[in-house]
Motif scaffolding. Structure first.
Motif, PDB file in Angstrom:
ATOM      1  N   LEU A   4      52.351  50.127  44.643  1.00 40.59           N
ATOM      2  CA  LEU A   4      53.331  50.713  43.724  1.00 40.59           C
ATOM      3  C   LEU A   4      54.599  51.121  44.476  1.00 40.59           C
ATOM      4  O   LEU A   4      55.716  50.892  44.014  1.00 40.59           O
ATOM      5  N   THR A   5      54.408  51.733  45.666  1.00 42.79           N
ATOM      6  CA  THR A   5      55.553  52.158  46.465  1.00 42.79           C
ATOM      7  C   THR A   5      56.423  50.968  46.822  1.00 42.79           C
ATOM      8  O   THR A   5      57.655  51.024  46.706  1.00 42.79           O
ATOM      9  N   SER A   6      55.780  49.872  47.242  1.00 46.91           N
ATOM     10  CA  SER A   6      56.585  48.743  47.719  1.00 46.91           C
ATOM     11  C   SER A   6      57.346  48.105  46.560  1.00 46.91           C
ATOM     12  O   SER A   6      58.496  47.701  46.729  1.00 46.91           O
TER      13      SER A   6
ATOM     14  N   VAL B 128      64.381  49.022  52.844  1.00 47.56           N
ATOM     15  CA  VAL B 128      64.690  47.881  51.985  1.00 47.56           C
ATOM     16  C   VAL B 128      66.207  47.732  51.885  1.00 47.56           C
ATOM     17  O   VAL B 128      66.754  46.634  52.021  1.00 47.56           O
ATOM     18  N   TYR B 129      66.858  48.855  51.652  1.00 48.85           N
ATOM     19  CA  TYR B 129      68.321  48.855  51.519  1.00 48.85           C
ATOM     20  C   TYR B 129      68.983  48.205  52.731  1.00 48.85           C
ATOM     21  O   TYR B 129      69.822  47.311  52.607  1.00 48.85           O
ATOM     22  N   ILE B 130      68.569  48.644  53.912  1.00 47.93           N
ATOM     23  CA  ILE B 130      69.186  48.130  55.141  1.00 47.93           C
ATOM     24  C   ILE B 130      68.919  46.635  55.307  1.00 47.93           C
ATOM     25  O   ILE B 130      69.817  45.849  55.603  1.00 47.93           O
TER      26      ILE B 130
ATOM     27  N   LEU C 112      70.663  37.177  43.920  1.00 49.49           N
ATOM     28  CA  LEU C 112      69.220  37.474  43.990  1.00 49.49           C
ATOM     29  C   LEU C 112      68.409  36.356  44.649  1.00 49.49           C
ATOM     30  O   LEU C 112      67.597  36.645  45.531  1.00 49.49           O
ATOM     31  N   PRO C 113      68.624  35.078  44.264  1.00 45.46           N
ATOM     32  CA  PRO C 113      67.858  34.031  44.957  1.00 45.46           C
ATOM     33  C   PRO C 113      68.132  33.996  46.458  1.00 45.46           C
ATOM     34  O   PRO C 113      67.224  33.737  47.252  1.00 45.46           O
ATOM     35  N   LEU C 114      69.367  34.295  46.856  1.00 48.82           N
ATOM     36  CA  LEU C 114      69.696  34.253  48.286  1.00 48.82           C
ATOM     37  C   LEU C 114      69.017  35.380  49.061  1.00 48.82           C
ATOM     38  O   LEU C 114      68.635  35.209  50.213  1.00 48.82           O
ATOM     39  N   VAL C 115      68.890  36.554  48.443  1.00 50.97           N
ATOM     40  CA  VAL C 115      68.297  37.675  49.183  1.00 50.97           C
ATOM     41  C   VAL C 115      66.791  37.786  48.952  1.00 50.97           C
ATOM     42  O   VAL C 115      66.145  38.634  49.550  1.00 50.97           O
ATOM     43  N   ALA C 116      66.252  36.913  48.080  1.00 49.63           N
ATOM     44  CA  ALA C 116      64.829  37.031  47.731  1.00 49.63           C
ATOM     45  C   ALA C 116      63.898  37.112  48.955  1.00 49.63           C
ATOM     46  O   ALA C 116      63.018  37.980  48.993  1.00 49.63           O
ATOM     47  N   PRO C 117      64.077  36.248  49.979  1.00 51.26           N
ATOM     48  CA  PRO C 117      63.166  36.358  51.126  1.00 51.26           C
ATOM     49  C   PRO C 117      63.249  37.721  51.803  1.00 51.26           C
ATOM     50  O   PRO C 117      62.224  38.291  52.201  1.00 51.26           O
ATOM     51  N   SER C 118      64.481  38.257  51.890  1.00 54.22           N
ATOM     52  CA  SER C 118      64.637  39.577  52.503  1.00 54.22           C
ATOM     53  C   SER C 118      63.946  40.647  51.679  1.00 54.22           C
ATOM     54  O   SER C 118      63.356  41.575  52.215  1.00 54.22           O
ATOM     55  N   ILE C 119      64.037  40.522  50.362  1.00 52.57           N
ATOM     56  CA  ILE C 119      63.385  41.511  49.504  1.00 52.57           C
ATOM     57  C   ILE C 119      61.881  41.480  49.744  1.00 52.57           C
ATOM     58  O   ILE C 119      61.235  42.518  49.881  1.00 52.57           O
ATOM     59  N   LEU C 120      61.342  40.268  49.843  1.00 48.19           N
ATOM     60  CA  LEU C 120      59.901  40.123  50.051  1.00 48.19           C
ATOM     61  C   LEU C 120      59.487  40.726  51.402  1.00 48.19           C
ATOM     62  O   LEU C 120      58.516  41.487  51.489  1.00 48.19           O
ATOM     63  N   THR C 121      60.242  40.384  52.448  1.00 50.66           N
ATOM     64  CA  THR C 121      59.933  40.927  53.773  1.00 50.66           C
ATOM     65  C   THR C 121      60.018  42.446  53.755  1.00 50.66           C
ATOM     66  O   THR C 121      59.153  43.138  54.296  1.00 50.66           O
ATOM     67  N   ALA C 122      61.066  42.946  53.100  1.00 50.26           N
ATOM     68  CA  ALA C 122      61.248  44.392  53.060  1.00 50.26           C
ATOM     69  C   ALA C 122      60.131  45.071  52.271  1.00 50.26           C
ATOM     70  O   ALA C 122      59.681  46.158  52.633  1.00 50.26           O
ATOM     71  N   SER C 123      59.648  44.426  51.206  1.00 53.48           N
ATOM     72  CA  SER C 123      58.550  45.043  50.450  1.00 53.48           C
ATOM     73  C   SER C 123      57.285  45.111  51.280  1.00 53.48           C
ATOM     74  O   SER C 123      56.524  46.071  51.183  1.00 53.48           O
TER      75      SER C 123
ATOM     76  N   LEU D 124      52.816  38.096  57.854  1.00 53.87           N
ATOM     77  CA  LEU D 124      53.173  37.380  56.642  1.00 53.87           C
ATOM     78  C   LEU D 124      54.666  37.535  56.360  1.00 53.87           C
ATOM     79  O   LEU D 124      55.370  36.569  56.056  1.00 53.87           O
ATOM     80  N   GLY D 125      55.152  38.760  56.505  1.00 55.62           N
ATOM     81  CA  GLY D 125      56.572  39.039  56.269  1.00 55.62           C
ATOM     82  C   GLY D 125      57.461  38.241  57.213  1.00 55.62           C
ATOM     83  O   GLY D 125      58.463  37.656  56.808  1.00 55.62           O
ATOM     84  N   GLN D 126      57.055  38.213  58.490  1.00 59.92           N
ATOM     85  CA  GLN D 126      57.840  37.485  59.488  1.00 59.92           C
ATOM     86  C   GLN D 126      57.884  35.994  59.168  1.00 59.92           C
ATOM     87  O   GLN D 126      58.910  35.342  59.295  1.00 59.92           O
ATOM     88  N   LEU D 127      56.729  35.487  58.737  1.00 59.98           N
ATOM     89  CA  LEU D 127      56.607  34.075  58.419  1.00 59.98           C
ATOM     90  C   LEU D 127      57.560  33.698  57.297  1.00 59.98           C
ATOM     91  O   LEU D 127      58.268  32.682  57.368  1.00 59.98           O
ATOM     92  N   ILE D 128      57.580  34.537  56.261  1.00 57.54           N
ATOM     93  CA  ILE D 128      58.456  34.288  55.114  1.00 57.54           C
ATOM     94  C   ILE D 128      59.914  34.289  55.570  1.00 57.54           C
ATOM     95  O   ILE D 128      60.706  33.427  55.208  1.00 57.54           O
ATOM     96  N   ASN D 129      60.232  35.259  56.405  1.00 58.72           N
ATOM     97  CA  ASN D 129      61.602  35.392  56.902  1.00 58.72           C
ATOM     98  C   ASN D 129      62.031  34.158  57.683  1.00 58.72           C
ATOM     99  O   ASN D 129      63.131  33.643  57.523  1.00 58.72           O
ATOM    100  N   LYS D 130      61.123  33.689  58.540  1.00 57.45           N
ATOM    101  CA  LYS D 130      61.433  32.550  59.386  1.00 57.45           C
ATOM    102  C   LYS D 130      61.678  31.300  58.546  1.00 57.45           C
ATOM    103  O   LYS D 130      62.626  30.567  58.747  1.00 57.45           O
ATOM    104  N   LYS D 131      60.776  31.099  57.576  1.00 58.20           N
ATOM    105  CA  LYS D 131      60.890  29.942  56.694  1.00 58.20           C
ATOM    106  C   LYS D 131      62.217  29.958  55.972  1.00 58.20           C
ATOM    107  O   LYS D 131      62.909  28.951  55.869  1.00 58.20           O
ATOM    108  N   ALA D 132      62.584  31.162  55.481  1.00 60.67           N
ATOM    109  CA  ALA D 132      63.822  31.297  54.711  1.00 60.67           C
ATOM    110  C   ALA D 132      65.025  30.983  55.590  1.00 60.67           C
ATOM    111  O   ALA D 132      65.973  30.334  55.164  1.00 60.67           O
TER     112      ALA D 132
END
Lengths: 281, 263
Positions: free
Chosen positions: B71-73, B145-147, B180-191, B249-257
């Motif tokens: 819920l927090t994320s 997340v903001y940063i 939003l589509p451009l920042v989506a990977p960052s949002i996921l990593t941040a969550s 997992l977060g790092q992987l998503i970031n790298k792919k993006a």
């Protein structure tokens, strides 16, 4: 008027933060001026009693303990961390990113686990003691737990990545031509470090110090688990007052004192960083 | 750079990393120790893990921690992303104010923040439990997340946004179809980052947990206070594995993006 319209979307954010940070902090300040009845319930009667108690020698000692712990933690992390940061900047890019990953990785390891690791190492039947006894270096297990030094080790261990990252960024940004000029003019490696690198990385040092100082005031579980409550620090005192003593007004007064201490450090930091024309915040 | 200096550098860094990781590794190692004391190594066992899985209290605390973290994320991702996008459009002064205000929860020592939230929520008569835990955790997750989203926003080629605007796209349309589509990977990593931070929090959770909603770290802390048992080691090890999985997992998503990035 146009500005107002432009800024309108930011209003919910400001409300959200002020509701969750501003209001609670205001409540703490108000509560610190309230008194308790004989049952420990909060009474809406203005008093300075809580603040008077802060200046009681017993409690002043707690402030002093926390302050000393925070300053020493800052110094130790600086002494150990500066060379780590400095050497890291000298590595080849591939090695460097690996080393940086190793520095950051502990952030992802539960802080409880990292504290607990030291109990496993330093305890009476811990790894270091059993190793020393097996090698016949000592006959009796050494008493390494529940001392001021144990808390200090744990705290420095917990916070050193902050210091390293802050110093690293500062060293990395350094204008390399200045260092080269110093070498060209015949200065030794040491002299160059002392006269060029060190003074130019003072903002990074100040930033690292701030990042280490602030959390070290409040991480009560470190001093609880490693210090065993022998030396009382601000974080432990506030925690005990709330969870066991049920004296929230006094805890509030101490929290205000802690926040004042933080503001003071931030103020000093801003002074140092502004002088040098850069800042972390 | 002469060879001696290089050798000293390697030596110092190695020594440092040994000291940095030995405490962690010994916790992991002794979770497999047959003996319940760290005094000696009595052989390999998975007994402590078995005990862990049969512990009802731990299972319950784990469930609560996961619920709160998820819920927090989600909440932090929404608020943090919204703030970062809003900050693109406000005046410079306001942006500076938002930047400063976002750091506030990270600058107040956690104990002081926890106490103030405790006092505030009790005054509001909010029931202590999931709600207070999620609200307080999101307070210090949102800044991250903001940063992270902001860093990504800074990378966006502004000419694309200008082009969209010139072609008559409304602001909301630009946000939805381009930003939003451009920042989506960052949002996921941040969550995922928020998830990990929430799962690890001890101090604030100590004050925000209700009687029936002890989170896992709060329970672990109370176990550690009682004493050293390999069961605690085993629990810590599992938490470590879980966190690394999330972060990895977060790092992987970031790298792919980042790889996909063509412009």
């Amino acid at each position: 008027m146009k500005k107002l319209k432009q800024n309108a979307p930011a209003i919910p954010i400001l409300i959200w933060i002020s509701l969750l940070v501003g209001m609670p902090l205001m409540f703490v300040v108000v509560l610190s001026f309230l008194s308790r009845d004989s049952l420990g319930n909060i009474v809406f009667r203005f008093t300075l009693e809580n603040y008077k108690r802060i200046f009681d020698p017993v409690y002043l000692r707690v402030f002093l303990n926390s302050f000393i712990l925070a300053v020493l933690t800052g110094l130790i992390t600086l002494l150990i961390g500066y060379p780590v940061a400095y050497f890291t900047t000298k590595l080849q890019p591939k090695k460097r990113s690996f080393v940086i990953m190793l520095i950051i990785l502990p952030f992802w390891i539960s802080s409880l686990l990292r504290t607990y690791g030291w109990i496993i190492l330093l305890g009476k039947t811990g790894l270091i003691n059993s190793l020393l006894m097996q090698l016949n270096i000592v006959k009796e297990p050494l008493n390494m737990m529940y001392r001021f030094g144990t808390t200090l080790v744990g705290m420095a261990y917990m916070l050193i990545p902050f210091m390293i990252i802050a110093v690293y960024n500062s060293v990395d940004k350094l204008d390399k031509s200045l260092v080269e000029a110093s070498y060209d003019l015949g200065a030794s490696r040491w002299k160059t470090f002392l006269n060029i690198t060190l003074p130019l990385t003072i903002p990074g040092i100040a930033g690292g110090f701030t990042l280490v100082f602030i959390p070290s005031l409040g991480m009560f579980f470190v001093s609880d688990l490693l210090g065993g409550g022998r030396t009382i620090f601000l974080g432990n005192l506030i925690n005990t007052l709330v969870t066991r003593g049920r004296n929230r007004p006094l805890a509030a007064a101490f929290s205000v004192g802690m926040i004042v201490l933080v503001l003071l450090v931030l103020f000093i930091y801003n002074r140092v960083a502004k002088d040098k024309g850069e800042g972390l915040f | 750079m002469n060879a001696r200096a290089g050798r000293f550098r390697t030596f110092y860094l190695s020594l440092f990393f040994v000291a940095l990781y030995v405490p962690v590794l010994s916790v992991i190692l002794y979770s497999f120790n047959e003996s319940s004391s760290t005094a000696h190594w009595a052989g390999f066992t998975l007994n402590w893990y078995r005990q862990l899985f049969n512990d009802r209290v731990i299972a319950e605390a784990f469930k609560i921690s996961i619920q709160v973290a998820v819920l927090t994320s989600v909440l932090s991702a929404i608020i943090g992303t919204a703030t970062a996008i809003i900050a693109m459009y406000v005046t410079k002064k306001m942006k500076k104010a938002i930047n400063g205000i976002m750091l506030l929860p990270l600058l107040v020592p956690e104990v002081a923040l926890g106490i103030s939230l405790l006092i505030f929520f009790s005054a509001l008569k909010l029931p202590f439990g999931h709600l207070t835990l999620v609200l307080s955790h999101s307070l210090f997750c949102v800044p991250y997340v903001y940063i992270m989203v902001q860093l990504r926003l800074n990378d966006i080629d502004f000419s694309i946004l200008e082009a969209a605007k010139d072609l008559g796209a409304a602001r909301w349309q630009i946000i939805r179809t381009i930003i939003l589509p451009l920042v989506a990977p960052s949002i996921l990593t941040a969550s995922l980052l928020a998830l990990a931070i929430s799962l690890d929090d001890v101090i604030i959770s100590t004050y925000m947990s209700g009687a029936a909603s002890t989170t896992l770290p709060v329970h672990v802390f109370s176990m550690m206070r009682v004493g050293v048992t390999p069961k605690v080691n085993a629990l810590c090890t599992l938490i470590l594995v879980g966190t690394f999985f999330i972060v990895g997992l977060g790092q992987l998503i970031n790298k792919k993006a980042n790889k996909k990035e063509a412009f």
